[in-house]
Design an enzyme around this catalytic site. Structure first.
Site, PDB file in Angstrom:
ATOM      1  N   LYS A  45     -50.276 -47.772  38.681  1.00 47.07           N
ATOM      2  CA  LYS A  45     -50.929 -48.446  37.547  1.00 47.07           C
ATOM      3  C   LYS A  45     -49.897 -49.323  36.833  1.00 47.07           C
ATOM      4  O   LYS A  45     -48.773 -48.884  36.576  1.00 47.07           O
ATOM      5  CB  LYS A  45     -51.482 -47.377  36.596  1.00 47.07           C
ATOM      6  CG  LYS A  45     -52.024 -47.900  35.280  1.00 47.07           C
ATOM      7  CD  LYS A  45     -53.373 -48.586  35.439  1.00 47.07           C
ATOM      8  CE  LYS A  45     -53.776 -49.283  34.136  1.00 47.07           C
ATOM      9  NZ  LYS A  45     -54.968 -50.132  34.308  1.00 47.07           N
ATOM     10  N   CYS A 134     -54.685 -59.719  35.844  1.00 51.06           N
ATOM     11  CA  CYS A 134     -55.620 -59.087  34.915  1.00 51.06           C
ATOM     12  C   CYS A 134     -56.320 -60.135  34.046  1.00 51.06           C
ATOM     13  O   CYS A 134     -55.657 -60.898  33.338  1.00 51.06           O
ATOM     14  CB  CYS A 134     -54.869 -58.080  34.041  1.00 51.06           C
ATOM     15  SG  CYS A 134     -55.988 -57.195  32.951  1.00 51.06           S
ATOM     16  N   LYS A 172     -49.545 -60.199  42.903  1.00 52.61           N
ATOM     17  CA  LYS A 172     -50.987 -59.931  42.917  1.00 52.61           C
ATOM     18  C   LYS A 172     -51.725 -61.079  42.246  1.00 52.61           C
ATOM     19  O   LYS A 172     -51.510 -61.377  41.076  1.00 52.61           O
ATOM     20  CB  LYS A 172     -51.287 -58.620  42.209  1.00 52.61           C
ATOM     21  CG  LYS A 172     -52.771 -58.252  42.266  1.00 52.61           C
ATOM     22  CD  LYS A 172     -52.995 -56.803  41.960  1.00 52.61           C
ATOM     23  CE  LYS A 172     -54.462 -56.451  41.966  1.00 52.61           C
ATOM     24  NZ  LYS A 172     -54.679 -55.059  41.617  1.00 52.61           N
TER      25      LYS A 172
HETATM   26  C1  LIG Z   1     -60.444 -49.620  35.610  1.00 51.71           C
HETATM   27  C2  LIG Z   1     -59.596 -50.573  36.335  1.00 51.71           C
HETATM   28  C3  LIG Z   1     -58.299 -50.768  35.968  1.00 51.71           C
HETATM   29  C4  LIG Z   1     -57.491 -51.646  36.655  1.00 51.71           C
HETATM   30  N1  LIG Z   1     -56.203 -51.780  36.277  1.00 51.71           N
HETATM   31  C5  LIG Z   1     -55.401 -52.603  36.969  1.00 51.71           C
HETATM   32  C6  LIG Z   1     -54.035 -52.683  36.662  1.00 51.71           C
HETATM   33  O1  LIG Z   1     -53.542 -52.033  35.761  1.00 51.71           O
HETATM   34  N2  LIG Z   1     -53.278 -53.518  37.383  1.00 51.71           N
HETATM   35  C7  LIG Z   1     -53.770 -54.252  38.411  1.00 51.71           C
HETATM   36  O2  LIG Z   1     -53.022 -54.972  39.051  1.00 51.71           O
HETATM   37  N3  LIG Z   1     -55.068 -54.188  38.738  1.00 51.71           N
HETATM   38  C8  LIG Z   1     -55.877 -53.379  38.040  1.00 51.71           C
HETATM   39  N4  LIG Z   1     -57.196 -53.266  38.416  1.00 51.71           N
HETATM   40  C9  LIG Z   1     -57.697 -54.060  39.534  1.00 51.71           C
HETATM   41  C10 LIG Z   1     -57.668 -53.283  40.845  1.00 51.71           C
HETATM   42  O3  LIG Z   1     -56.361 -52.920  41.190  1.00 51.71           O
HETATM   43  C11 LIG Z   1     -58.276 -54.077  41.992  1.00 51.71           C
HETATM   44  O4  LIG Z   1     -57.523 -55.231  42.195  1.00 51.71           O
HETATM   45  C12 LIG Z   1     -59.710 -54.484  41.754  1.00 51.71           C
HETATM   46  O5  LIG Z   1     -60.390 -53.448  41.086  1.00 51.71           O
HETATM   47  C13 LIG Z   1     -60.459 -54.842  43.028  1.00 51.71           C
HETATM   48  O6  LIG Z   1     -60.512 -53.780  43.942  1.00 51.71           O
HETATM   49  P1  LIG Z   1     -61.780 -52.766  44.078  1.00 51.71           P
HETATM   50  O7  LIG Z   1     -62.981 -53.607  44.352  1.00 51.71           O
HETATM   51  O8  LIG Z   1     -61.411 -51.847  45.182  1.00 51.71           O
HETATM   52  O9  LIG Z   1     -61.897 -52.065  42.772  1.00 51.71           O
HETATM   53  C14 LIG Z   1     -58.012 -52.377  37.721  1.00 51.71           C
HETATM   54  C15 LIG Z   1     -59.319 -52.190  38.097  1.00 51.71           C
HETATM   55  C16 LIG Z   1     -60.112 -51.282  37.440  1.00 51.71           C
HETATM   56  C17 LIG Z   1     -61.525 -51.071  37.872  1.00 51.71           C
END
Ligand SMILES: Cc1cc2nc3c(=O)[nH]c(=O)nc-3n(C[C@H](O)[C@H](O)[C@H](O)COP(=O)(O)O)c2cc1C
Ligand SMILES: Cc1cc2nc3c(=O)[nH]c(=O)nc-3n(C[C@H](O)[C@H](O)[C@H](O)COP(=O)(O)OP(=O)(O)OC[C@H]3O[C@@H](n4cnc5c(N)ncnc54)[C@H](O)[C@@H]3O)c2cc1C
Ligand code: SF4
Lengths: 423, 434
Positions: A45, A134, A172
């Site tokens: 995270k 983000c 990213k």
């Molecule tokens: C609740 C939540 C918190 C997230 N926090 C971060 C984060 O702190 N840093 C980050 O790079 N991406 C964060 N993401 C993005 C995810 O790492 C990921 O890139 C994104 O959710 C797409 O993948 P998925 O469809 O498998 O969820 C977060 C996503 C969610 C849902």
């Protein structure tokens, strides 16, 4: 058994399945549990100046009885003290030396980047991931997607990170841009070892129409959030593939966005990802989903004759081409399998109102509709609405025309077949 | 050892009561599963199959993995998918029941994955490295098969002694043909033996053809999975008449052999348990005219599963409650009817109230006798119904383990599998203890 050993930008792991930087990779205890369950790596995270989060934070897009086909969040980066995070990273690496622990970072000044990178590497990070993605909260503070949307800023900060890091640096990327390629190239120019994408998509997940407040509701208001989960997969696939096929771009890719099972993973890998990251499906179903992901991927590779994962990486990229290079003389028509048809007539209404009015009720009175093949343009709509697997197939027609693309037609006078359904 | 059963067995007239899923149905049902954490269905399965996991694997198309998840816990998962009373096991505990929605059809999904494994010839297990230890298993029913398979994964050599010519136990010659036919159970038993290193000696009755003590001498451990004994009878006049059969005998006959029921117009089944209800449905399926169940209790208190009796009634069964046979009547050596006493609420005969129920076939389903004599040995504890073991199947006599109907007092195939499997783990510990 096929070998799933993964090397993404010099970061190695026993399999390509990594937790994405998000709540499932929030703490050492969680990451260890995930590794015990089978995950090959985790992107921690995002670390930075710990923040204060709101309540509530998440929203789900529920569609026709299926819960959370899409998901959004308005949470920020870690809210836990940095020293606790680093201590746990150290402990995880000690217990799992072969697994990938990538530390996601987001800070502002060069000095802050320097300091946090040093602490991450000292804690044992196998790689870093720079969170330039983000799309909520952090970007208002000049970080996250505010960086990712500006190639020059992206390149500059990437270069700082690469300078201070002794481990591979992944950048990213945010999908909140019109074309992903310049942003991938900026990371490449900055010296990144690879890129991860996608982060979440700017979104409003819904509106509470009784209170007239968008969701997720924080007291009497909401804000735009980051959209993710199964519904974003097509967007993510496209962005991954757009970079993978770009001749200038040559970094490894860690694919993210809507991956829920091994099939999704195969698609990302085939379009150029050397590892895949998962957030939402783990949030919805737990670490346990990885058993099927590993087994399914192994089964697929065995069935298709792949011995090592890298043999599969990017295998579908050559088939992702420009529209102008598609064969305009290739012709298909819809065929309805009368034995399978249940007579719902969804194809009839779809073709009538949404396509080319060429599926008709059977003049002989049976409930099986008939396709007027002379009018069918082969658009797939009927096949897409048909509820019976395998009932409507798109059959290839031999129309006697040699393959010809629009570009060949434009520049080489290639002969195109007569248009269908254009009267 | 593979016994070839005749094609024209009486059971061949039966169609599957719960037809197999085609792929679209299986996918739709699999996608409906909530993939619960700590799912109650798992707890309700005596073998503890990770049900949500195997169902998710169907949904993702990882069918081989799905089958493996099933077999990891239950090596007879193919027949259990058909013969388990899922209504009172996994399906009965599906969380959807709590929201008044149709529960997931776990048995049908399990059948979908395991049938595919059989059709595709998938093998999942290899024997462990030879341990040099030998285990004798008595009876080739579900308990011994599951035990032997697990023992082979540990590398112990196995020999199964089976008194019949047919392997599979009651799973082959007892379960109702509209759930599964005998050849399928035997095919499965042979698939289980495919792990190699399990010798099967059929036609050898332990206690008759070879003594128990001989086995104890020749082997490092003994597992006893001999199930239950022959049908019990009521001890009333006329039992020798032609046309009066024990229910399990009758079922074995229709499962393994051709049979002719010419002239049978009225069949009576005595009893109210699951074997009685099976018999009723089988008699109806065989076309034996009017089929009546005669039970001394009431419909509300019968011991057969309510869902099975409901299905029997839909098939056309009728029942006469609170009646108890006092004699079978006959003509020229053939049964013609059952004389019954009418019982009161306490199942006591009401004086002076007798009836005659016409029948040219009487199937007596009042339970099976016990086979406890073989184990009347130092250290083995038993009560009137079963051999007493600890949770791992140890009998109290060193090296002697038991499981299945013999030890649980008669439950289901799935219980026998769980007990045989767990006993193998205990036997392995016993054999490898320093
Ligand atoms: C609740 C939540 C918190 C997230 N926090 C971060 C984060 O702190 N840093 C980050 O790079 N991406 C964060 N993401 C993005 C995810 O790492 C990921 O890139 C994104 O959710 C797409 O993948 P998925 O469809 O498998 O969820 C977060 C996503 C969610 C849902
Ligand atoms: C009519 C009927 C219908 C049933 N229907 C179902 C159903 O639908 N679903 C379900 O789950 N369960 C059903 N059951 C119960 C299920 O069949 C049993 O619980 C299960 O078969 C028990 O397995 P086992 O291995 O303990 O014994 P068995 O299956 O009884 O096997 C014991 C084996 O030991 C052999 N044997 C006995 N004595 C000796 C000896 N001295 N030497 C050598 N071999 C010996 C026997 O020949 C037999 O093959 C049914 C039972 C009956 C009677
Ligand atoms: S998931 Fe946990 S933290 Fe979130 S609202 Fe529910 S109980 Fe609270």
């Amino acid at each position: 058994m096929p070998d799933l050993t993964t090397n993404c930008a010099g970061i190695t792991s026993p399999n390509p399945f990594w937790l994405a930087s998000a709540p499932p990779a929030n703490s050492g205890a969680q990451v260890m549990r995930a590794f015990d369950t089978g995950w090959g790596g985790a992107v921690w995270k995002t670390l930075g100046q710990p923040i204060q989060n709101v309540s509530s934070r998440f929203g789900g897009l529920h569609y026709r009885g299926t819960r959370a086909i899409g998901f959004n969040n308005i949470e920020l980066i870690t809210d836990r003290p940095l020293e606790v995070n680093f201590k746990e990273i150290y402990e995880v690496k000690k217990r799992f030396p072969k697994h990938a622990v990538v530390v996601s970072l987001m800070v502002e000044t060069e000095q802050e980047w320097h300091d946090i990178i040093k602490r991450s590497v000292d804690a044992g990070a196998d790689g870093l991931e720079l969170n330039f993605g983000c799309p909520h909260g952090m970007c208002e503070r000049g970080m996250g997607s505010a960086v990712g949307q500006e190639p020059t800023v992206n390149e500059r900060i990437t270069a700082w990170a690469v300078k201070y890091s002794s481990v591979p640096v992944l950048v990213k990327l945010t999908p909140n841009v019109s074309d992903i390629v310049p942003h991938g190239l900026a990371a490449q120019r900055g010296g990144a070892a690879g890129v991860s994408l996608i982060n979440t998509i700017k979104s409003i997940i819904g509106v509470d129409i009784d209170r007239l407040v968008p969701e997720p509701r924080v007291s009497g208001a909401s804000t735009n959030g980051g959209y993710c989960g199964a519904a974003v997969k097509p967007i993510a696939l496209h962005m991954v593939a757009a970079l993978a096929r770009d001749p200038m771009f040559n970094l490894p890719i860690s694919g993210i966005g809507g991956i829920a099972n091994w099939r999704d993973a195969v698609e990302f890998i085939a379009l150029g990802s050397s590892s895949v990251q998962v957030c939402t499906e783990v949030m919805l179903r737990g670490y346990r989903i990885v058993e099927d992901m590993i087994e399914g991927l192994e089964g697929y590779m065995r069935d298709k004759g792949f011995e090592r994962l890298d043999q599969l990486v990017g295998r579908a990229v050559p088939a992702f081409s420009e529209w102008g290079d598609l064969d305009l003389n290739y012709e298909t028509v819809a065929k309805i399998d009368a034995d399978k048809c249940i007579g719902c007539h969804l194809c009839v209404v779809a073709c009538d109102d949404g396509a080319h009015q060429c599926i008709h009720n059977d003049p002989n009175g049976s409930f099986v509709p008939v396709v007027d093949e002379s009018e069918c343009v082969g658009c797939n709509l009927c096949q897409i609405v048909c509820p019976v697997p395998g009932c409507i197939t798109m059959a290839e027609v031999d129309n006697g025309f040699a393959p010809a693309t629009w570009n060949e037609h434009l520049y080489e006078d290639a002969v195109l077949r007569p248009k269908k359904g254009a009267h | 050892m593979a016994t070839k059963l005749p094609e024209n067995r009486a059971e061949s007239v039966f169609a599957d009561y719960k037809p197999a899923y085609q792929t679209p149905q299986a996918l739709a049902e699999a996608n409906r599963c909530l993939y619960c954490q700590d799912a109650p269905c798992i707890g309700a399965c005596p073998t503890g199959i990770n049900i949500p996991e195997f169902i998710r694997k169907i949904a993702t198309g990882n069918l081989r993995g799905s089958a493996r998840t099933i077999f990891d816990s239950n090596i007879l998962g193919m027949s259990c998918a058909r013969v388990c009373p899922v209504e009172v096991l996994c399906v009965g505990d599906c969380v959807y029941n709590r929201m008044d929605q149709p529960p997931i059809q776990i048995g049908k999904l399990q059948r979908y994955a395991t049938d595919l494994a059989f059709e595709s010839g998938w093998q999942f297990y290899e024997a462990g490295p030879d341990s040099g230890k030998k285990v004798a298993l008595i009876g080739a029913g579900p308990a011994s098969l599951a035990c032997a398979h697990r023992l082979r994964r540990f590398g112990h050599a196995c020999t199964i002694f089976e008194k019949r010519d047919v392997i599979g136990g009651l799973n082959a010659f007892g379960v109702a043909p509209y759930k599964m036919k005998a050849d399928r159970a035997i095919e499965e038993a042979e698939w289980v033996l495919g792990i190699g290193g399990i010798e099967v000696k059929t036609g050898i009755e332990v206690g008759v053809d070879v003594s128990f003590s001989q086995l104890e001498r020749d082997y490092d451990a003994v597992f006893v999975g001999i199930g239950l004994g022959p049908d019990r009878h009521l001890g009333v006049p006329g039992e020798e008449l032609e046309g009066v059969y024990g229910a399990v005998d009758f079922i074995e006959a229709i499962k393994l052999e051709p049979a002719s029921f010419e002239g049978v117009r009225r069949a009576v089944v005595v009893g109210g348990g699951n074997t009685a209800v099976d018999c009723v449905r089988e008699a109806i399926g065989l076309g034996l005219g009017e089929v009546t169940m005669v039970y001394r209790g009431t419909e509300a208190k019968m011991s057969g599963y309510a869902h099975e009796w409901k299905a029997a009634k839909i098939d056309g069964a009728r029942a006469i409650w609170r009646r108890h046979p006092i004699a079978y009547e006959g003509d020229g050596g053939r049964v013609t009817g059952v004389r019954v006493a009418v019982l009161d609420d306490d199942k006591q005969p009401i004086p002076g109230r007798e009836e005659l129920i016409g029948a040219d076939l009487v199937l007596v389903a009042v339970g099976q006798s016990r086979l406890l004599d073989l184990l009347k040995l130092d250290g083995v504890r038993m009560d009137s119904r079963r051999i007493l073991t600890d949770a791992d199947g140890a009998t109290g006599r060193p090296g002697v383990f038991a499981g299945g109907d013999l030890a649980n007092g008669a439950k289901e195939v799935v219980n026998a599998v769980a007990e045989g499997r767990d006993a193998a783990v205990a036997i392995h510990a016993y054999l490898t203890e320093a």
